[in-house]
Design an enzyme around this catalytic site. Structure first.
Site, short mmCIF file in Angstrom:
data_model
loop_
_atom_site.label_atom_id
_atom_site.label_comp_id
_atom_site.label_asym_id
_atom_site.label_seq_id
_atom_site.Cartn_x
_atom_site.Cartn_y
_atom_site.Cartn_z
N GLU A 52 -1.01 55.95 66.63
CA GLU A 52 -2.41 56.54 67.10
C GLU A 52 -3.07 55.49 66.49
O GLU A 52 -4.22 55.12 66.05
CB GLU A 52 -2.32 58.09 66.75
CG GLU A 52 -3.65 58.94 66.86
CD GLU A 52 -3.80 59.92 66.36
OE1 GLU A 52 -4.83 60.90 65.55
OE2 GLU A 52 -2.69 60.87 66.97
N VAL A 53 -2.57 55.32 64.60
CA VAL A 53 -3.01 54.76 63.41
C VAL A 53 -3.00 53.31 63.51
O VAL A 53 -1.11 52.94 63.65
CB VAL A 53 -3.14 54.94 62.68
CG1 VAL A 53 -3.95 54.83 61.26
CG2 VAL A 53 -3.23 56.97 62.40
N ASN A 66 5.99 54.13 64.95
CA ASN A 66 5.76 54.08 66.92
C ASN A 66 4.69 52.80 66.83
O ASN A 66 3.75 52.54 66.21
CB ASN A 66 4.83 55.00 67.12
CG ASN A 66 5.53 56.42 67.77
OD1 ASN A 66 6.18 56.45 68.19
ND2 ASN A 66 4.34 57.49 66.67
N HIS A 68 7.33 57.81 60.65
CA HIS A 68 7.47 59.65 60.41
C HIS A 68 9.11 59.68 60.12
O HIS A 68 9.31 59.58 60.28
CB HIS A 68 7.15 60.21 61.26
CG HIS A 68 6.11 59.79 62.33
ND1 HIS A 68 4.55 60.54 62.07
CD2 HIS A 68 5.38 58.92 62.47
CE1 HIS A 68 3.64 59.90 63.32
NE2 HIS A 68 3.88 59.31 63.14
N ARG A 113 1.67 63.58 52.75
CA ARG A 113 2.03 64.42 54.67
C ARG A 113 1.17 64.42 55.99
O ARG A 113 -0.04 64.01 55.66
CB ARG A 113 2.10 66.03 53.85
CG ARG A 113 2.89 65.85 52.54
CD ARG A 113 3.28 67.79 52.42
NE ARG A 113 3.81 67.78 51.23
CZ ARG A 113 5.09 67.96 51.12
NH1 ARG A 113 5.96 67.73 52.40
NH2 ARG A 113 6.19 67.81 50.17
N ASP A 114 2.22 64.89 56.70
CA ASP A 114 1.20 64.75 57.62
C ASP A 114 0.07 65.32 58.20
O ASP A 114 0.33 66.78 58.25
CB ASP A 114 2.37 64.19 58.77
CG ASP A 114 1.46 63.61 60.47
OD1 ASP A 114 1.55 62.02 61.07
OD2 ASP A 114 0.18 64.49 61.05
N HIS A 146 3.58 52.82 59.65
CA HIS A 146 4.10 54.20 59.00
C HIS A 146 5.38 54.17 59.63
O HIS A 146 5.05 54.72 61.02
CB HIS A 146 2.20 55.41 59.20
CG HIS A 146 2.08 54.98 60.78
ND1 HIS A 146 1.00 55.02 61.14
CD2 HIS A 146 2.07 56.89 61.40
CE1 HIS A 146 1.37 55.28 62.61
NE2 HIS A 146 1.91 56.15 62.07
P1 DGP Z 1 1.63 57.99 65.09
O1 DGP Z 1 1.36 57.88 66.71
O2 DGP Z 1 2.73 57.82 64.97
O3 DGP Z 1 0.28 56.62 64.83
O4 DGP Z 1 0.89 58.79 64.52
C1 DGP Z 1 0.05 58.67 63.48
C2 DGP Z 1 -0.18 60.15 62.84
O5 DGP Z 1 -0.87 60.27 61.37
C3 DGP Z 1 -0.22 61.50 63.52
O6 DGP Z 1 0.99 62.33 63.17
C4 DGP Z 1 -1.27 62.03 62.90
C5 DGP Z 1 -1.10 61.82 61.46
N1 DGP Z 1 -2.26 61.61 61.32
C6 DGP Z 1 -3.83 60.94 61.43
N2 DGP Z 1 -5.20 61.52 61.12
C7 DGP Z 1 -4.94 61.54 59.53
C8 DGP Z 1 -4.88 61.62 58.55
O7 DGP Z 1 -6.57 61.36 58.40
N3 DGP Z 1 -4.65 62.29 57.16
C9 DGP Z 1 -2.87 62.93 57.62
N4 DGP Z 1 -2.53 62.88 56.18
N5 DGP Z 1 -2.63 62.68 58.93
C10 DGP Z 1 -3.23 61.73 59.81
#
Ligand code: DGP
Length: 125
Positions: free
Chosen positions: A104-105, A96, A111, A34-35, A109
């Site tokens: 961001e990461v 993304n 969503h 889960r996000d 991934h």
């Molecule tokens: P993006 O912009 O597509 O890279 O979104 C990265 C997503 O990752 C964002 O919706 C928040 C989520 N996220 C960031 N840090 C963590 C974490 O430590 N754990 C989880 N479960 N989600 C995270």
């Protein structure tokens, strides 16, 4: 030019068990959790276990076994979350990539967002 992968990204740490996660599904080549900052009643992230930065990286270089397992894991997450077109009301899948994609990461991934109407596809910016 080849893709470069930063193994200190948050999802690499999640895969190594260094930080906690709320698991939805784990398969041989994929992990769904889960996000941390959910944007909808269903907001699940599905990642491959391999070191891929983005969907284009994965689609170009992953093995067939990884691609099949990852793709089927996405289907299973949709089923488990009740958002399929057969049992639910649908979902949005977003992946993304990079600067313009506002990623961001830097570990691939998707969503899976659902449980409410998701609005228009992209903001006009
Ligand atoms: P993006 O912009 O597509 O890279 O979104 C990265 C997503 O990752 C964002 O919706 C928040 C989520 N996220 C960031 N840090 C963590 C974490 O430590 N754990 C989880 N479960 N989600 C995270």
């Amino acid at each position: 030019m080849s893709y470069s992968y930063d193994d200190q990204n948050i999802f690499a740490k999640i895969l190594r068990g260094e930080i906690p996660k709320n698991t939805v599904l784990e398969t041989e080549h994929a992990l769904a959790f889960r996000d941390l900052y959910p944007q909808a009643p269903t907001h699940v992230l599905v990642i491959p276990k391999g070191a891929y930065v983005s969907y284009d990286h994965f689609a170009a270089e992953a093995t067939e076994a990884e691609i099949v397992d990852y793709t089927r894991a996405i289907a299973e997450v949709c089923r488990l979350e009740g958002v399929t077109l057969t049992a639910g009301e649908g979902f949005r899948m977003i992946s993304n990539a990079g600067l313009h994609g506002v990623q961001e990461v830097p570990h691939l991934h998707v969503h899976i967002l659902g449980g409410r109407p998701m609005g228009r596809m992209v903001a006009k910016e």
